[in-house]
Design an enzyme around this catalytic site. Structure first.
Site, PDB file in Angstrom:
ATOM      1  CB  VAL A 156     -93.927  58.321 -96.963  1.00 39.56           C
ATOM      2  CG1 VAL A 156     -93.115  59.601 -96.831  1.00 39.56           C
ATOM      3  CG2 VAL A 156     -93.585  57.628 -98.267  1.00 39.56           C
ATOM      4  CG  LEU A 196     -89.560  55.857 -97.775  1.00 39.72           C
ATOM      5  CD1 LEU A 196     -90.506  54.699 -97.971  1.00 39.72           C
ATOM      6  CD2 LEU A 196     -89.624  56.346 -96.344  1.00 39.72           C
ATOM      7  N   GLY A 232     -89.711  39.821-115.059  1.00 40.57           N
ATOM      8  CA  GLY A 232     -90.747  39.169-114.258  1.00 40.57           C
ATOM      9  C   GLY A 232     -92.136  39.580-114.697  1.00 40.57           C
ATOM     10  CB  CYS A 283     -94.325  54.478-105.864  1.00 40.76           C
ATOM     11  SG  CYS A 283     -94.552  55.044-104.172  1.00 40.76           S
ATOM     12  CE  LYS A 294     -90.901  47.250-102.234  1.00 36.25           C
ATOM     13  NZ  LYS A 294     -89.877  48.244-102.439  1.00 36.25           N
TER      14      LYS A 294
HETATM   15  P1  NAD Z   1    -100.404  55.799 -97.674  1.00 36.87           P
HETATM   16  O1  NAD Z   1    -101.601  55.795 -98.506  1.00 36.87           O
HETATM   17  O2  NAD Z   1     -99.806  54.498 -97.196  1.00 36.87           O
HETATM   18  O3  NAD Z   1    -100.646  56.689 -96.379  1.00 36.87           O
HETATM   19  C1  NAD Z   1    -101.236  57.942 -96.366  1.00 36.87           C
HETATM   20  C2  NAD Z   1    -101.848  58.123 -94.987  1.00 36.87           C
HETATM   21  O4  NAD Z   1    -102.295  59.468 -94.857  1.00 36.87           O
HETATM   22  C3  NAD Z   1    -103.067  57.234 -94.729  1.00 36.87           C
HETATM   23  O5  NAD Z   1    -102.882  56.542 -93.518  1.00 36.87           O
HETATM   24  C4  NAD Z   1    -104.230  58.249 -94.658  1.00 36.87           C
HETATM   25  O6  NAD Z   1    -105.252  57.824 -93.768  1.00 36.87           O
HETATM   26  C5  NAD Z   1    -103.516  59.474 -94.138  1.00 36.87           C
HETATM   27  N1  NAD Z   1    -104.191  60.745 -94.403  1.00 36.87           N
HETATM   28  C6  NAD Z   1    -104.819  61.155 -95.528  1.00 36.87           C
HETATM   29  N2  NAD Z   1    -105.270  62.410 -95.385  1.00 36.87           N
HETATM   30  C7  NAD Z   1    -104.920  62.812 -94.145  1.00 36.87           C
HETATM   31  C8  NAD Z   1    -105.087  64.017 -93.424  1.00 36.87           C
HETATM   32  N3  NAD Z   1    -105.720  65.068 -93.940  1.00 36.87           N
HETATM   33  N4  NAD Z   1    -104.599  64.087 -92.167  1.00 36.87           N
HETATM   34  C9  NAD Z   1    -103.964  63.039 -91.608  1.00 36.87           C
HETATM   35  N5  NAD Z   1    -103.771  61.867 -92.259  1.00 36.87           N
HETATM   36  C10 NAD Z   1    -104.229  61.751 -93.519  1.00 36.87           C
HETATM   37  O7  NAD Z   1     -99.313  56.618 -98.482  1.00 36.87           O
HETATM   38  P2  NAD Z   1     -97.739  56.363 -98.609  1.00 36.87           P
HETATM   39  O8  NAD Z   1     -97.473  55.093 -99.345  1.00 36.87           O
HETATM   40  O9  NAD Z   1     -97.073  56.580 -97.305  1.00 36.87           O
HETATM   41  O10 NAD Z   1     -97.368  57.558 -99.610  1.00 36.87           O
HETATM   42  C11 NAD Z   1     -97.481  58.906 -99.240  1.00 36.87           C
HETATM   43  C12 NAD Z   1     -96.894  59.760-100.338  1.00 36.87           C
HETATM   44  O11 NAD Z   1     -95.502  59.481-100.470  1.00 36.87           O
HETATM   45  C13 NAD Z   1     -97.498  59.516-101.717  1.00 36.87           C
HETATM   46  O12 NAD Z   1     -97.527  60.717-102.429  1.00 36.87           O
HETATM   47  C14 NAD Z   1     -96.520  58.564-102.355  1.00 36.87           C
HETATM   48  O13 NAD Z   1     -96.520  58.655-103.754  1.00 36.87           O
HETATM   49  C15 NAD Z   1     -95.213  59.056-101.796  1.00 36.87           C
HETATM   50  N6  NAD Z   1     -94.176  58.022-101.700  1.00 36.87           N
HETATM   51  C16 NAD Z   1     -94.512  56.768-101.302  1.00 36.87           C
HETATM   52  C17 NAD Z   1     -93.500  55.803-101.193  1.00 36.87           C
HETATM   53  C18 NAD Z   1     -93.835  54.396-100.781  1.00 36.87           C
HETATM   54  O14 NAD Z   1     -92.969  53.534-100.930  1.00 36.87           O
HETATM   55  N7  NAD Z   1     -95.015  54.118-100.275  1.00 36.87           N
HETATM   56  C19 NAD Z   1     -92.159  56.145-101.489  1.00 36.87           C
HETATM   57  C20 NAD Z   1     -91.867  57.449-101.859  1.00 36.87           C
HETATM   58  C21 NAD Z   1     -92.893  58.400-101.974  1.00 36.87           C
END
Ligand code: NAD
Length: 465
Positions: free
Chosen positions: A25, A159, A277, A284, A344
């Site tokens: 994200v 996203l 499937g 998520c 996926k």
């Molecule tokens: P992720 O785990 O891929 O990435 C999180 C990143 O944040 C990691 O690289 C981690 O090292 C970093 N981080 C943690 N603490 C930190 C700090 N204090 N300072 C700087 N960096 C820090 O997470 P993601 O998949 O991108 O998801 C993030 C949020 O968005 C979650 O709440 C998730 O539920 C939500 N979300 C994810 C998606 C998706 O498809 N992945 C879609 C919509 C919403």
């Protein structure tokens, strides 16, 4: 003047934005905001991830990311220092992980660390925006942890991995939760080019093919926080519904592919996420459905539908294993070729990937497992026992296999040639995503999900009226 979406046209002004957390994200958001003209600093504490990003190298597989990091280099920089990122910033967007705790509730420890860091380093006037998926009431807690001189909002993200950059630039809607309408306007200004489609399309990404501009919602914070969970829970429910229907088709001798084609053609239902499937996975859906159920429970409300969604999803991987066992007459000593590990296609993410459950169950039954994935093999290595051979070579994985099991519907699996298949020792295909056409597998025992006795008939029925 209000526009077609009921918005007032407030124009665009480049801003300085800090994005905290460079996961799927955070990176997609940072790249999209830099592409539309903002000055963006990404903050990341993982040193390997940070150094890759500084070299404009994707830290994970996401289509178009390498090209987009290179193309936005002038306006996008990366640091591990919150203080550096917040210097002169108008806004800080927080996109850190909110994984599941043992009890199913969201673990907000990363979020609190980021918010406390911002509290210590921010100058008055900064707008702090939570993009992480977090339970209802989280923004109120963020408000209490931050100095009163800072403004707050939430901006849940919708996203999808595998098309994260396209979704960040061409979202269907942008949702803001803010108690103060002026804060909503600041976010509208941030996203103005996206809301008005007033930016050049990046050549690295496929054409979006959407006609409508995104909707822009400013809601009260609690409703915005809940809307995100509601969206994921509803999509997970559609998947579990399709899976229940597939399981019933297995019993009744109907073909679920024909059933869901009819269902999905109804615009009130829609065909998206109505795919049977091995079940949903990823970072998520599983955690958000659990967190919503937990949130409901803590409020004194039992969300019974969600319990069923979770239970149905949990049983799907085992069904694939059972089909394999019955087609092979047992699993002990059988060599199984797994096609696809990622939860996926379009991503190398293995968080809660159902493939891992299938492989564990196969190993427990004494099978010899080899697995292929075009992108996720490196990430799979530390998650699987040494005994599982991993490869990016299709010939290799199928060589000498008693059965082929498709678990991720990567496009390259759709046209497996006779030459590749000829390396197999056995003649069993279990299609965990109904991604293969049974007619290609003459002479094989083909088992899909809910395709029952119709296996052997053409899979595509989209043209039938
Ligand atoms: P992720 O785990 O891929 O990435 C999180 C990143 O944040 C990691 O690289 C981690 O090292 C970093 N981080 C943690 N603490 C930190 C700090 N204090 N300072 C700087 N960096 C820090 O997470 P993601 O998949 O991108 O998801 C993030 C949020 O968005 C979650 O709440 C998730 O539920 C939500 N979300 C994810 C998606 C998706 O498809 N992945 C879609 C919509 C919403």
């Amino acid at each position: 003047m209000p526009d077609g979406n009921g918005r007032v046209d407030i124009g665009f002004r480049p801003m300085r934005v800090a994005v905290v957390g460079m996961g799927y994200v955070g990176v997609a958001t940072a790249v999209a905001l830099a592409w539309i003209g903002h000055e963006v600093r990404g903050v990341e504490i993982d040193t390997d991830r940070l150094s890759r990003l500084r070299r404009a190298e994707p830290p994970f597989y996401e289509p178009g990311l390498g090209e987009m990091l290179a193309a936005t280099r002038e306006r996008l920089s990366f640091t591990d220092s919150l203080a550096e990122a917040l210097l002169g910033a108008d806004m800080a967007l927080v996109a850190v992980g909110t994984p599941s705790r043992e009890d199913g509730a969201a673990d907000l420890s990363h979020l609190w660390a980021a918010i406390d860091g911002i509290a210590a380093a921010a100058a008055p006037g900064l707008l702090v925006v939570n993009k992480s998926t977090a339970p209802v009431g989280t923004l109120e807690q963020i408000r209490m942890r931050l100095p009163a001189s800072l403004a707050v909002a939430c901006n849940p993200e919708f996203l999808r991995q595998g098309q994260a950059l396209l979704d960040a630039l061409y979202p269907e809607r942008i949702v803001v939760g803010a108690a103060d309408p002026a804060v909503g306007e600041r976010l509208q200004r941030l996203y103005d080019p996206i809301l008005n489609r007033a930016f050049a399309h990046p050549p690295a990404l496929p054409e979006p093919g959407l006609a409508k501009r995104p909707a822009f919602f400013v809601l009260d914070p609690r409703s915005a926080e809940l809307a995100k969970y509601a969206a994921n829970a509803f999509l997970a429910m559609k998947i579990s519904f399709a899976n229940e229907m597939a399981n019933l088709c297995d019993e009744l001798g109907a073909d679920v592919e024909q059933v869901v084609t009819v269902l999905g053609s109804d615009p009130r239902i829609g065909s998206a996420y109505l795919r049977p499937g091995i079940g949903y996975g990823g970072s998520c859906f599983p955690k958000d459905v659990r967190a919503l159920r937990q949130m409901a429970g803590e409020s004194g409300y039992e969300f019974r539908l969600l319990r069923a969604v979770i239970e149905v999803n949990a049983q799907q991987p085992q069904r694939v294993v059972d089909k394999l066992r019955s087609a092979l007459g047992g699993l002990e000593g059988r060599r199984i070729a797994i096609l696809g590990l990622a939860f996926k296609p379009g991503t190398d993410d293995l968080r809660e990937a159902p493939s891992l459950d299938v492989i564990r169950a196969l190993l427990e039954s004494g099978a010899d497992v080899r697995a292929h994935d075009p992108w996720a093999v490196d990430r799979a290595r530390p998650l699987l026992p040494e005994a599982v051979e991993l490869t990016t070579d299709l010939d290799d994985v199928l060589q000498g296999a008693d059965a082929l099991v498709l678990l991720t519907e990567w496009a390259q699996y759709r046209d497996l040639s006779a030459t590749v298949l000829s390396g197999m020792r056995g003649r069993v295909v279990v299609d965990g995503r109904n991604a293969l056409s049974p007619v290609w597998f003459e002479g094989f025992t083909y088992a899909g999900c809910g395709r029952g006795p119709c296996a052997g008939a053409p899979a595509a029925v989209g043209e039938m009226v």
